[in-house]
Design a protein around this motif. Sequence first.
Motif, PDB file in Angstrom:
ATOM      1  N   UNK A 197     -30.139  21.685  13.343  1.00 53.61           N
ATOM      2  CA  UNK A 197     -30.408  22.566  12.442  1.00 53.61           C
ATOM      3  C   UNK A 197     -31.101  23.953  13.202  1.00 53.61           C
ATOM      4  N   UNK A 232     -30.223  24.792  16.773  1.00 52.42           N
ATOM      5  CA  UNK A 232     -28.538  26.070  16.630  1.00 52.42           C
ATOM      6  C   UNK A 232     -28.903  27.434  16.400  1.00 52.42           C
ATOM      7  N   UNK A 233     -29.771  27.303  15.900  1.00 51.79           N
ATOM      8  CA  UNK A 233     -31.098  28.876  14.871  1.00 51.79           C
ATOM      9  C   UNK A 233     -31.926  29.531  15.432  1.00 51.79           C
ATOM     10  N   UNK A 236     -37.812  35.951  11.670  1.00 53.65           N
ATOM     11  CA  UNK A 236     -36.751  35.591  11.044  1.00 53.65           C
ATOM     12  C   UNK A 236     -36.384  37.142  10.975  1.00 53.65           C
ATOM     13  N   UNK A 245     -34.923  22.516   6.462  1.00 53.84           N
ATOM     14  CA  UNK A 245     -36.005  22.379   5.179  1.00 53.84           C
ATOM     15  C   UNK A 245     -35.088  21.661   4.094  1.00 53.84           C
ATOM     16  N   UNK A 303     -32.831  32.794  10.181  1.00 51.69           N
ATOM     17  CA  UNK A 303     -33.624  32.541   8.424  1.00 51.69           C
ATOM     18  C   UNK A 303     -32.285  31.736   7.848  1.00 51.69           C
ATOM     19  N   UNK A 304     -31.418  31.629   8.202  1.00 50.29           N
ATOM     20  CA  UNK A 304     -30.493  30.765   7.972  1.00 50.29           C
ATOM     21  C   UNK A 304     -30.966  29.534   8.400  1.00 50.29           C
ATOM     22  N   UNK A 305     -31.164  29.077   9.610  1.00 43.64           N
ATOM     23  CA  UNK A 305     -31.529  28.011   9.957  1.00 43.64           C
ATOM     24  C   UNK A 305     -32.520  27.154   9.076  1.00 43.64           C
ATOM     25  N   UNK A 306     -33.839  28.351   9.257  1.00 44.76           N
ATOM     26  CA  UNK A 306     -34.951  27.795   8.267  1.00 44.76           C
ATOM     27  C   UNK A 306     -34.635  27.156   7.214  1.00 44.76           C
ATOM     28  N   UNK A 307     -33.854  27.463   6.563  1.00 39.99           N
ATOM     29  CA  UNK A 307     -33.107  27.397   5.389  1.00 39.99           C
ATOM     30  C   UNK A 307     -32.777  26.140   5.447  1.00 39.99           C
ATOM     31  N   UNK A 308     -31.687  26.173   6.611  1.00 38.31           N
ATOM     32  CA  UNK A 308     -30.448  25.008   6.699  1.00 38.31           C
ATOM     33  C   UNK A 308     -31.557  23.527   7.493  1.00 38.31           C
ATOM     34  N   UNK A 316     -33.444  37.211  12.106  1.00 35.72           N
ATOM     35  CA  UNK A 316     -32.242  37.614  12.769  1.00 35.72           C
ATOM     36  C   UNK A 316     -31.606  36.090  11.585  1.00 35.72           C
ATOM     37  N   UNK A 317     -30.535  37.004  11.539  1.00 39.94           N
ATOM     38  CA  UNK A 317     -29.540  36.393   9.755  1.00 39.94           C
ATOM     39  C   UNK A 317     -29.940  34.529  10.431  1.00 39.94           C
ATOM     40  N   UNK A 318     -29.416  34.247  11.399  1.00 38.96           N
ATOM     41  CA  UNK A 318     -29.290  32.662  12.028  1.00 38.96           C
ATOM     42  C   UNK A 318     -30.581  32.037  12.280  1.00 38.96           C
TER      43      UNK A 318
END
Lengths: 337, 337
Positions: B110, B113-114, B121, B134, B127-132, B123-125
């Motif tokens: 994760x 990839x991001x 943060x 965690x 931010x999403x990668x941060x969530x994924x 960049x959507x990718x």
Amino acid sequence: MEAQNSSVNAIINPIPTKPIRCIVKLGGAAITCKNELETINEENLKIVSKQLHQAMFPVSASENAPGMDWSKRSGASEQPTINDELFDQQISDLEKFVVVHGAGSFGHFQASKSGVHKGGLSQPIVKAGFVATRISVTFLNLEIVRALAREGIPSIGMSPFSCGWSTCKRNMAEADVSMVVNAIDSGFIPVLHGDAVLDSSQDCTILSGDVIIRYLAAELKPDYVVFLTDVFGVYDRPPSEPGAVLLREIAVHEDGSWSVVNPILGDENKQVEITVAAHDTTGGMVTKISEAAMIAKLGIDVYIVKAATEHSMIAINGSLKHNTPEDWLGTIIRLVK
Amino acid sequence: MEAQNSSVNAIINPIPTKPIRCIVKLGGAAITCKNELETINEENLKIVSKQLHQAMFPVSASENAPGMDWSKRSGASEQPTINDELFDQQISDLEKFVVVHGAGSFGHFQASKSGVHKGGLSQPIVKAGFVATRISVTFLNLEIVRALAREGIPSIGMSPFSCGWSTCKRNMAEADVSMVVNAIDSGFIPVLHGDAVLDSSQDCTILSGDVIIRYLAAELKPDYVVFLTDVFGVYDRPPSEPGAVLLREIAVHEDGSWSVVNPILGDENKQVEITVAAHDTTGGMVTKISEAAMIAKLGIDVYIVKAATEHSMIAINGSLKHNTPEDWLGTIIRLVK
């Protein structure tokens, strides 16, 4: 839940750079199957997550937002796929929300078997129960974070224990909310939960989601607070009883007292009060209203509404602040001046 | 991992009431299957948990300590059973340990990839990668907490992000360790992990388990630090290469420089140094030693050892401080005055 105050708190908490729109409580009864140990109500949780996504991204909400849970699915061996949209998408403006959830059928078994809420970590059963309770509630937290992330919500799990929050005589004591504020200011949706925490007077206890919400409401001053539950709102007696009346609006006065203003209870008023009191000894409805009234007293509207319904959607997106549709079902608790 | 310092930190951290015995790193390579996405090395994790239990309860350790994970097992519908011993047992004296684990096959997919470690943060990718990321690392944390709890260790998961820890230019910045100290003083074993965190200069990054350990070692001053890994210790070149020599003891001097004292490398010394440097560009072995040397410089012994072996048991229980058995395999990094 007894009446509590947060006067012990001496921490100067930061204020988010943009106001918080909403603190939403996912009630344990709404998102888990109450009578099945450690079982999530997947259907409700999915609808709730979709509704929250729509309320958080009012401009750009789409049916299929790119998911943010890239875990390997159980049993799947291939790598998860990442939605290409994430690579070229613009960051949409996100309304600031905080999610707090209850435990439902998670944690309660472990906590009640061991008496974590009564404290006494020198007893092996309490210590083990503390560990077991945290395992159960943090598992639920992770599953809720994942459900929200799957719907495109940038959710971040935050455990009160890890945040260093503790209690004194079972009242919220130290609570530095700066990590919550920082997460919000960075564009994330913090997801907190009722947790087992340390208590300076009795070693440990359970810090409930409702107490966390009241504390966060006072610190973060959201526009409104929504409690998602498994019934349509607050009734004058257990909703399963014949003739139970949904209390649609409760007015809170500046001295903290409250009264039902819709429906107008008229002559029945006294009897209703008695029924309410009787109900309270088992179900805690007066306590529930009193808790909500303490938030409303701060000038923050409180909506208690059935999760995963058209009514919850209306409550979550905040339109009740300006207009209550005739056919809206739920309880509004609001300050009158 | 670059050389870092914690001079930014202005928080005055408390000191535990009793000294910490050991900080132990469960290396990602030791407890997960490196090449299988999000797969735990269950066998190793179980042995490691048993060894840790034995080291933490040196007086009362038994083969079957009452478990503290009371979750419903996957697929099981009945309520979990609670060991009766917990109701009458005395609390045994627990040696104070802190566990920190790496990510292994969790989180890396994760994060890489991001590009979470590179920040940004907006960049959507990312931010999403941060969530994924965690979601993935907190899942691993929960599974490790559960494995430890099943062996009777009062383990408490604590996420650096939730603790409010953050970085500045990817160096550890704010780190209030009081919640870790309070957990230890209450008789729990904190279990921390490498995590995605906020960074004041680049929005976000990855805070590695090794950096956490160095910080905690400086703050908590344990007797010794153990790194559990998937090879026998530090070698002069990749251990898979023919003729690779296990470095059994590295002496750290007060100025921070270090040298191999066992085996005596003699004339080959220069060549070894070159090999080491060459290895470092890909594998980071010099960096690894430098990191360990910074801990050893504080007067804290560091042991790098293969997880789930008789050698790791000896390292974890601390007996290397007084005596190194002839046939012990591993690397000791120690201050010489």
